[in-house]
Write an enzyme that holds these catalytic residues in place. Structure first.
Site, PDB file in Angstrom:
ATOM      1  N   ASN A  43       0.757  -0.919  -0.348  1.00  8.69           N
ATOM      2  CA  ASN A  43       0.427  -0.501  -0.031  1.00  8.69           C
ATOM      3  C   ASN A  43       0.899   1.400  -0.095  1.00  8.69           C
ATOM      4  OD1 ASN A  43      -2.290  -1.957   0.064  1.00  8.69           O
ATOM      5  ND2 ASN A  43      -2.428  -1.205   2.179  1.00  8.69           N
ATOM      6  N   ARG A 378     -10.544  -4.238 -14.306  1.00 13.73           N
ATOM      7  CA  ARG A 378      -9.211  -5.079 -13.602  1.00 13.73           C
ATOM      8  C   ARG A 378      -9.736  -6.313 -14.101  1.00 13.73           C
ATOM      9  NH1 ARG A 378      -6.138  -1.527 -10.683  1.00 13.73           N
ATOM     10  NH2 ARG A 378      -7.433   0.237 -10.038  1.00 13.73           N
ATOM     11  N   ARG A 408      -5.164   1.759 -12.333  1.00 14.48           N
ATOM     12  CA  ARG A 408      -4.149   1.878 -12.696  1.00 14.48           C
ATOM     13  C   ARG A 408      -3.101   0.982 -11.815  1.00 14.48           C
ATOM     14  NH1 ARG A 408      -3.880   5.366  -7.457  1.00 14.48           N
ATOM     15  NH2 ARG A 408      -4.478   6.898  -9.440  1.00 14.48           N
ATOM     16  N   HIS A 438     -15.452   3.009 -14.312  1.00  9.31           N
ATOM     17  CA  HIS A 438     -15.883   2.256 -13.682  1.00  9.31           C
ATOM     18  C   HIS A 438     -16.424   1.357 -12.906  1.00  9.31           C
ATOM     19  CE1 HIS A 438     -14.697   1.821  -9.190  1.00  9.31           C
ATOM     20  NE2 HIS A 438     -13.243   0.945  -9.250  1.00  9.31           N
ATOM     21  N   TYR A 472     -12.059 -10.372  -2.570  1.00 10.95           N
ATOM     22  CA  TYR A 472     -12.766  -9.374  -2.194  1.00 10.95           C
ATOM     23  C   TYR A 472     -13.857  -8.754  -1.505  1.00 10.95           C
ATOM     24  CZ  TYR A 472      -9.003  -6.086  -4.006  1.00 10.95           C
ATOM     25  OH  TYR A 472      -7.538  -5.904  -4.569  1.00 10.95           O
ATOM     26  N   ARG A 568     -14.042   1.883   4.223  1.00  5.18           N
ATOM     27  CA  ARG A 568     -12.527   1.114   4.522  1.00  5.18           C
ATOM     28  C   ARG A 568     -11.743   2.458   4.795  1.00  5.18           C
ATOM     29  NH1 ARG A 568     -11.475  -1.463  -0.311  1.00  5.18           N
ATOM     30  NH2 ARG A 568     -10.242   0.365  -0.668  1.00  5.18           N
ATOM     31  N   HIS A 593     -14.543  -4.389   0.051  1.00  6.74           N
ATOM     32  CA  HIS A 593     -14.792  -3.563  -0.930  1.00  6.74           C
ATOM     33  C   HIS A 593     -16.374  -3.308  -1.680  1.00  6.74           C
ATOM     34  CE1 HIS A 593     -14.332  -3.340  -5.632  1.00  6.74           C
ATOM     35  NE2 HIS A 593     -12.644  -2.636  -5.108  1.00  6.74           N
TER      36      HIS A 593
END
Length: 694
Positions: A43, A378, A408, A438, A472, A568, A593
């Protein structure tokens, strides 16, 4: 308003501190604690590559122009970040040295340095070095003081490297420093050594770094004092479009057009490094004191994801939670029939993800299916979802995919699969310049023999990614409701450029209606509260950052609306003691998530799920979709899940001014609740109950 909020970067560091708490928790299995150290490290590395790199670049803008562009001072922000990170890194090192390593030894697992090997292990390590490591090593020399070169182009972002200090008079006089990059991608980070004859049950592990250090003098034929670990994080690309928007975005980009590529953002070094060597590296790499972050002997703790586990020691990890069958789909002959019967909610990783590629497979085989549409944000490296789309193309189906190439760090994977689909005959549309896509949508269109159009729609909170679906927590709605299907069809028309404004009847779509509809729903709760009704907001998201939504939450709380939130990560709203707002954050074995929004003032709760957090970028610069949950049983199911999370008193941390990141206290005799365990058991009980009924 800005002054009342925690700065975004500070809040993110508060979140990473919660990750570090898991590594510190003695109730967490030992290898899971090691994993949380790896997560913390990973992270932080991304934080420096993206956020800190942006702040560093902004410092290059003239002061007068910075004042026009920003409401904060980049230099001051960097100082705050550095201070917080140093404190966290110190705690990180303490946890590893004083807790993890001793507990590994208690389990007869030994992570040793090069000088701790016995003779047999040293011989093994030397042979391993000669055969497996030395062929991949390169040797470089730090530029001298008179050398015009100010950068080391071979020292790439994230590259682990040993700065070798020589124990020789001539070398000290000449200030010679050798640099040996570690071949991380070609070799494992850890090597299991032979157990000593005196302790055959012992499990001995060593860093590859340590094997290299132990053999440096022999390889270089020089007298080596030590090889000090260094790691440089560089800004590979300024992801400004993720962080800033509109006119501000354009101004920043235009003023940074002359920026240097790969500007260093963090230089992590062994704190035991001699001052003279540190000074030489700082000058050669053109670093500032704000870039210099002291650390331990070893860096890249994200490699601890692969720390070797002795055979038969699964007790050092969490017990497996194998994904469960869905009670309605477990024995279903047709997913289409099950979805046509009523809406279905899938909850990952508690339930199996196999139903998603299976749904595409059924669509590919069904003679009445004409078109399959999907958004890919993703994509897994080995994607069953894309493989089923490719199979559908072979069977003559029309496949339309919107592939987001600005996801990303997943750009390469997404581009690869986009190309594969395109070459197989799919209609593939890629990213828009200023907007990210997204949303998580799948739309299957079927035309019956009677000419009826049947929509099978999937609206999710998480990506079409089998790998992350095991890690997740996410939800997905499967539905055949015609109005919902028509709305999803409009969103895909928008993505294809055939529609400017998706006037949806059911879906809330950013950057069009989502923010305004959420505000309207909050206003309804305010009106209910003022009318004397029990009004409440019960919200779950990854990040809460957008100032307008935070102001609206505070307005609702002040009007008497009960506000409960589960956030979160970034949470710029940290309630004061007098605010009618409660916020918790849950960090546990799975990454929380899901995004869930519940508005409770009416006789029937309004429940929504979707892909959007309440951040500026999600509400105004991304295509996001949030769907209502109209099936009363599914609304009840989601509410139960939220209630189980809210009562968590094992992994829930409080977000408030007085108790920031404090665990909820469990009073004597109080039942202990752990949300992720409780949710898994809830779904397990449902399976048992259905089997009993059968």
């Amino acid at each position: 308003m800005e002054k009342d909020l925690v700065k975004r970067d500070t809040s993110w560091l508060h979140f990473n501190a919660r990750v570090l708490q898991e590594a510190k928790d003695p109730g967490v299995p030992l290898y899971e604690r090691i994993k949380f150290l790896a997560i913390y490290s990973s992270n932080l590395d991304e934080f420096y590559r993206v956020r800190v790199s942006s702040l560093r670049q902004f410092k290059k803008i003239p002061k007068e122009q910075r004042r026009e562009l920003f409401s904060f001072k980049p230099k001051k922000e960097l100082k705050t970040i550095r201070k917080m990170v140093q404190a966290q890194q110190k705690e990180f090192g303490r946890i590893f040295r004083e807790e993890i390593l001793p507990q590994l030894k208690e389990e007869n697992i030994h992570l040793i340095h090069g000088d701790e090997m016995n003779e047999e292990q040293a011989v093994f390590a030397a042979e391993y070095f000669d055969k497996n490591i030395q062929p991949h090593l390169d040797l470089h020399w730090l530029p001298g003081a008179d050398d015009d070169s100010s950068e080391l182009p071979f020292l790439k972002s994230g590259q682990l490297c040993l700065a070798v200090n020589f124990d020789e008079e001539d070398a000290r006089a000449a200030e010679e420093v050798a640099l040996v990059p570690l071949p991380g991608k070609k070799l494992p980070r850890f090597v299991v050594l032979p157990s000593p004859a005196s302790e055959p049950e012992g499990y001995y592990v060593i860093f590859t770094d340590s094997i290299i250090r132990a053999n440096l003098s022999r390889w270089l034929d020089r007298k080596v004092e030590f090889g000090y670990a260094i790691k440089l994080s560089r800004d590979a690309e300024l992801y400004i479009d993720n962080e800033f928007d509109g006119e501000l975005h354009q101004k920043i980009e235009s003023r940074l057009a002359e920026r240097d590529d790969g500007l260093p953002t963090r230089f992590l070094f062994d704190a035991n490094m001699p001052k003279a060597l540190k000074k030489r590296l700082k000058a050669a790499l053109n670093l500032s004191k704000y870039d210099m972050i002291p650390g331990g002997r070893y860096h890249n703790f994200m490699d601890f994801f692969g720390f070797p586990l002795p055979e038969g020691r699964e007790d050092l990890r969490y017990p497996d939670y194998p994904p469960l069958p869905h009670p309605r789909l477990a024995n279903a002959e047709s997913l289409f029939d099950a979805i046509e019967a009523s809406d279905i909610l899938l909850s990952f990783p508690y339930q199996q993800y196999d139903y998603v590629p299976a749904l595409i497979r059924e669509a590919a085989l069904h003679p009445e299916v004409k078109t399959i549409q999907i958004t890919l944000y993703r994509v897994a490296g080995k994607s069953a979802v894309v493989q089923e789309l490719l199979n559908a193309l072979k069977l003559g189906k029309e496949v339309e995919a919107f592939v987001e190439t600005k996801a990303r760090f997943d750009e390469a994977s997404n581009l690869y699969w986009g190309k594969e689909l395109e070459e197989a005959g799919a209609y593939v549309r890629y990213s828009y310049p200023a907007v990210k896509v997204h949303t998580k949508l799948l739309h299957i269109l079927r035309e019956s023999a009677e000419g009826e159009m049947i929509h099978y729609t999937y609206v999710g909170t998480g990506n079409f990614n089998e790998k992350t679906a095991k890690l997740y927590t996410d939800h997905a709605l499967l539905s055949c409701r015609p109005a919902l299907g028509e709305d999803v069809k409009k969103v895909f028309s928008l993505l294809k450029g055939k529609l400017i404004l998706p006037n949806c009847d059911k879906l809330l779509v950013a950057p069009f209606s989502l923010q305004s509809e959420m505000v309207r729903l909050i206003d309804e709760e305010i009106a209910h509260a003022k009318a004397g009704k029990h009004a409440y907001l019960f919200l779950k998201m990854n990040s809460l950052e957008e100032e307008g939504m935070i102001a609206k939450i505070r307005e609702a709380a002040a009007a008497g609306v009960e506000v409960r939130m589960i956030v979160r990560g970034i949470c710029r709203l940290v309630p004061g003691p007098d605010e009618n707002i409660e916020i918790i954050s849950i960090i546990d074995r799975f990454l929380e998530h899901a995004r869930i929004f519940i508005f409770g003032g009416d006789e029937v709760e309004k429940v929504f799920i979707g892909s959007a957090d309440w951040m500026s970028r999600n509400l105004f610069r991304r295509v996001e979709v949030v769907t209502p949950i109209e099936d009363p049983l599914l609304r009840l199911e989601i509410r139960r899940i939220m209630d189980m999370q809210w009562r968590d008193n094992q992994k829930a941390r409080i977000i408030s001014q007085k108790n920031l990141n404090k665990y909820r206290k469990v009073t004597t005799g109080e039942t202990r609740y752990r949300a992720q365990e409780d949710i898994y058991n809830y779904y397990h009980r449902r399976l048992i109950e259905i089997d009993a009924d059968v």
